[in-house]
Design a protein around this motif. Structure first.
Motif, PDB file in Angstrom:
ATOM      1  N   UNK A  99       0.751  -1.122   0.064  1.00 12.18           N
ATOM      2  CA  UNK A  99       0.033  -0.006   0.004  1.00 12.18           C
ATOM      3  C   UNK A  99       0.877   1.301  -0.047  1.00 12.18           C
ATOM      4  N   UNK A 100       0.177   2.414  -0.157  1.00 11.80           N
ATOM      5  CA  UNK A 100       0.950   3.550  -0.511  1.00 11.80           C
ATOM      6  C   UNK A 100      -0.131   4.673  -0.040  1.00 11.80           C
ATOM      7  N   UNK A 114      -3.737   0.479  -2.428  1.00 11.95           N
ATOM      8  CA  UNK A 114      -3.911  -0.735  -1.732  1.00 11.95           C
ATOM      9  C   UNK A 114      -3.828  -1.753  -2.887  1.00 11.95           C
ATOM     10  N   UNK A 115      -2.924  -2.600  -2.654  1.00 13.44           N
ATOM     11  CA  UNK A 115      -2.835  -3.787  -3.639  1.00 13.44           C
ATOM     12  C   UNK A 115      -4.039  -4.512  -3.730  1.00 13.44           C
ATOM     13  N   UNK A 116      -4.536  -4.666  -2.421  1.00  6.64           N
ATOM     14  CA  UNK A 116      -5.845  -5.743  -2.218  1.00  6.64           C
ATOM     15  C   UNK A 116      -7.009  -4.875  -2.374  1.00  6.64           C
ATOM     16  N   UNK A 155      -8.399   1.134  -8.054  1.00 13.11           N
ATOM     17  CA  UNK A 155      -8.467  -0.282  -7.865  1.00 13.11           C
ATOM     18  C   UNK A 155      -7.065  -1.002  -8.400  1.00 13.11           C
ATOM     19  N   UNK A 156      -6.189  -1.163  -7.613  1.00 15.31           N
ATOM     20  CA  UNK A 156      -4.975  -1.803  -8.235  1.00 15.31           C
ATOM     21  C   UNK A 156      -4.419  -0.925  -9.233  1.00 15.31           C
ATOM     22  N   UNK A 157      -4.193  -1.340 -10.345  1.00 16.10           N
ATOM     23  CA  UNK A 157      -3.696  -0.480 -11.487  1.00 16.10           C
ATOM     24  C   UNK A 157      -4.537  -0.098 -12.371  1.00 16.10           C
ATOM     25  N   UNK A 158      -5.783   0.310 -11.861  1.00 17.36           N
ATOM     26  CA  UNK A 158      -6.984   0.851 -12.624  1.00 17.36           C
ATOM     27  C   UNK A 158      -7.616   2.112 -11.925  1.00 17.36           C
ATOM     28  N   UNK A 188      -5.977   2.822 -17.093  1.00 17.03           N
ATOM     29  CA  UNK A 188      -5.160   1.716 -16.680  1.00 17.03           C
ATOM     30  C   UNK A 188      -3.726   1.856 -16.860  1.00 17.03           C
ATOM     31  N   UNK A 189      -2.815   1.507 -15.765  1.00 15.70           N
ATOM     32  CA  UNK A 189      -1.401   1.371 -16.173  1.00 15.70           C
ATOM     33  C   UNK A 189      -0.870   0.265 -16.346  1.00 15.70           C
TER      34      UNK A 189
END
Lengths: 142, 602
Positions: free
Chosen positions: B275-276, B304-306, B335-338, B361-362
């Motif tokens: 997380x960040x 957050x990754x989750x 949401x994660x990379x979106x 999206x990344x």
């Protein structure tokens, strides 16, 4: 030996062909101006202030292929080494783009490589005394 | 890597020397030991020559050897000297007036080392360390400070703490530069055979602030497993200059002036980002190249990754490519990379860009954006003034069903509408390559309906023409916002009723053609009329680079007709130059619309 002879022959042949082609084609206009070329020149001009002192110190030199490279970062005080790689990368990105745009403006995108060669010679000719440039793979001081 | 290996080797060496000095007999004047090679997981040492001189009051140590850390291709010869080597009792050693010298390092130091079965501690004062690798991209100069470390073993676990104070000197570790001394680092934790655990690390960076960290490192591979970093109320300018800018040099955000405060935290779990969170408080961000600025920015960007997170970003004002931005509040879900948002409204001049169904999206180190866009009407006068274009009256509005941005390319499927000079200009097939780069290219197709010439000519003080124009500009291509290619054709609307042109407008149109254009204006008779009737006005330009291939409503053997007269009195304006430089044409228009010159029709 025979292989070497054949290689030489091919080199001569290609050289002759290139010369003939050069005669047939008009020479590229390296001074051509377009908004894109102007933008690139302005961007490079703005960066030149930062680069000039690096050329003088020998930290950065002109490469034989019309780009620039970090020659000796140790020529600079530590604080001046900040961003030197990024500076070189940005300059090279603009230079590569410039060669491409000049070729496009000459309506011959396929001339990009020879235009890059022509610019390489020009940059070195115009370099000030004391600047470094690459010749035959080694750094020379002008 | 080199420095840490040398440090480890130094401890080993001092302990070996201790062994000799603690068992020395007074009759012995010196001890000399040669070692062919030592292999360790960190690297190799070869040709080591230990020499302890016991003749004077103060024993001296000299060591010459070559070290090859695993990361280096070659052996590096070095010399280590202890001007005074003291060892009062077993396990304690002082190396005073020490000096470590090699081709890459010159380090004067004094060290006190304690080595016991359950305790290891050292205190090293360094006094002017110079270090540089061959490229000069990893270097330090004049480092003065001290390093203290203590570790005690209890039940197979080492409890440790350490402190590094940096009083003088500078470090460059490409791409980072730490020029101002005054920073300090302290940490404590424990270590066992598997892990080195940092329970609390405190890093005080001058001009930035304080950061806290904890983490777990694999003892064998040195891989970082779990990490938490937390920094509160740090100076955003210091953080940007010291840590962010060097990694962003070549990006859009590589040349900023920033201010404000930031909170920052980051966590990794099992060697993966977990997380960040970045909070910006009353920050100001301005691009030095003048492409954008955001003032009084407040942002909360958690990730957050989750677990999906809600992010928010607000600013009071700013600008983007010279267009003033109004107060803006943006909210989205990460949401994660979106990133998704049902609506993002970007106030612009007196209107707004309203982005809907935003998704980004990344992927593969690039952002991909998809969205719909509604334009809340923007005043064209302000818009054209802001962009340095000729001033236009009207509004920009429209709906764009799909906007995409990927690989530095912005494109729109659908049409935007400019309500301009009482008519309409539709823009479709818009694409902008590298909008914030050095070379920006824009492509579009424009269609013009019912442009009111009366409004247009009044705005530009061109003389008065009454009537309406239709037409299109196909294949428009702008290079750095300057036209380099298009096929444009404008002519009188088919159902247009009132068609009048003033004498001044006739003269000005004629003047646009330059020397080669003449008006079929019979001045002797027609000069008494202020206005003329016309049947059609039309002009076309096929632009390639700076050259326009001109045309009009009809061709003549010598050129083309721009204004075709009708009724009484009527007038024709013919063009004779088929090739006209766009730069010349624009400068003539400027001269005329500035009203600074008197146009004489020959």
């Amino acid at each position: 030996m025979i292989q070497l002879g054949m290689k030489q022959f091919i080199s001569y042949f290609l050289g002759l062909m290139f010369l003939t082609m050069s005669v047939v084609h008009a020479a590229p206009n390296l001074e051509v101006n377009t908004p894109a070329i102007n933008a690139l020149k302005n961007s490079m001009q703005a960066r030149h202030t930062a680069l000039a002192s690096h050329y003088e110190s020998g930290a950065i030199g002109l490469t034989a292929n019309g780009l620039i490279a970090v020659r000796d970062a140790k020529a600079l005080p530590l604080k001046d080494r900040r961003g030197i790689n990024a500076l070189v990368a940005s300059e090279n990105s603009d230079r590569s783009r410039l060669y491409k745009e000049v070729a496009v403006a000459n309506s011959h995108p396929e001339w990009e490589a020879s235009i890059q060669d022509a610019f390489a010679g020009r940059w070195i000719d115009k370099a000030q005394g004391g600047w470094y440039y690459q010749s035959a793979g080694a750094w020379q001081k002008k | 890597m080199v420095a840490s290996s040398i440090k480890q080797f130094l401890s080993t060496l001092l302990l070996a020397t201790l062994f000799f000095t603690s068992q020395m007999a007074y009759a012995v004047s010196s001890i000399q030991v040669s070692v062919g090679s030592i292999d360790s997981p960190l690297g190799q040492i070869k040709d080591a020559q230990f020499h302890v001189d016991l003749k004077g009051k103060k024993p001296k140590l000299n060591l010459i050897a070559a070290v090859k850390p695993q990361s280096e291709p070659d052996f590096i010869p070095f010399k280590l000297v202890c001007g005074t080597l003291l060892s009062g009792r077993a396990g304690y050693i002082d190396c005073l007036d020490g000096q470590l010298t090699s081709s890459i390092v010159n380090a004067p130091f004094s060290a006190h080392v304690t080595q016991q079965p359950t305790q290891l501690s050292f205190d090293i004062l360094f006094n002017g360390i110079n270090f540089s690798d061959a490229t000069g991209l990893h270097a330090a100069e004049g480092l003065v400070g001290d390093l203290q470390f203590n570790a005690k073993k209890k039940n197979a676990v080492w409890q440790w703490d350490g402190q590094l104070n940096w009083d003088e000197g500078e470090v460059f570790w490409e791409p980072f530069y730490f020029g101002d001394a005054g920073s300090a680092f302290s940490a404590k934790g424990y270590a066992n055979t598997k892990y080195i655990v940092v329970e609390d690390a405190r890093l005080l960076v001058k001009d930035v602030g304080e950061m806290h960290a904890m983490g777990k490192i694999d003892a064998k591979t040195k891989q970082l497993f779990d990490v938490k970093v937390n920094a509160q109320q740090v100076d955003f300018d210091g953080l940007y200059t010291l840590l962010l800018k060097p990694t962003l040099e070549r990006s859009t955000f590589g040349s900023l002036v920033v201010s404000g405060k930031a909170n920052w935290q980051f966590a990794m779990k099992d060697a993966q980002p977990a997380n960040f969170q970045l909070k910006l408080m009353d920050a100001n961000i301005e691009d030095k190249n003048g492409k954008f600025a955001f003032n009084h920015v407040n942002a909360n960007i958690p990730w957050d990754y989750d677990i999906p997170q809600n992010i928010s970003l607000e600013y009071e004002n700013g600008y983007l490519l010279n267009l003033p931005l109004g107060q803006t509040k943006l909210k989205a879900e990460l949401n994660r990379y979106a990133l998704t948002a049902p609506e993002l409204v970007l106030p612009l001049l007196d209107g707004a860009l309203c982005f809907k169904d935003v998704s980004a999206a990344w992927l593969g180190k690039n952002w991909f954006w998809h969205l719909r866009m509604d334009l809340i009407p923007i005043d064209l006068n302000q818009f054209s003034t802001a962009l340095g274009w000729p001033v236009m009256e009207g509004q920009i509005s429209g709906q764009v069903p799909l906007v995409t941005y990927a690989s530095k390319q912005l494109s729109m499927d659908g049409a935007m509408t400019f309500n301009v000079f009482d008519g309409t200009v539709g823009m479709k097939n818009l694409r902008i390559d590298d909008p914030l780069g050095v070379v920006t290219r824009m492509y579009a197709d424009l269609t013009v309906w019912k442009l009111d010439l009366a409004e247009l000519t009044r705005t530009y003080r061109f003389g008065v023409i009454e009537g309406k124009l239709d037409g299109d500009v196909k294949g428009l291509e702008l290079e750095n916002w300057k036209a380099v290619k298009f096929d444009a054709s404008l002519q009188t609307s088919a159902d247009d009723q009132r068609k009048k042109i003033s004498q001044r407008a006739v003269e000005n149109i004629a003047a646009l053609g330059g020397e080669g254009t003449a008006a079929a204006l019979q001045r002797t008779f027609l000069r008494f009329f202020d206005n003329f009737n016309y049947d059609k006005i039309g002009i076309s330009c096929k632009l390639r680079r700076d050259m326009c291939e001109m045309g009009g409503v009809a061709a003549t053997p010598e050129g083309y007709i721009i204004v075709k007269g009708s009724g009484i009195p009527s007038v024709n304006v013919n063009g004779y130059n088929k090739q006209v430089s766009l730069t010349d044409l624009l400068s003539r228009i400027k001269r005329i619309t500035d009203g600074n010159s008197i146009v004489i029709v020959k």
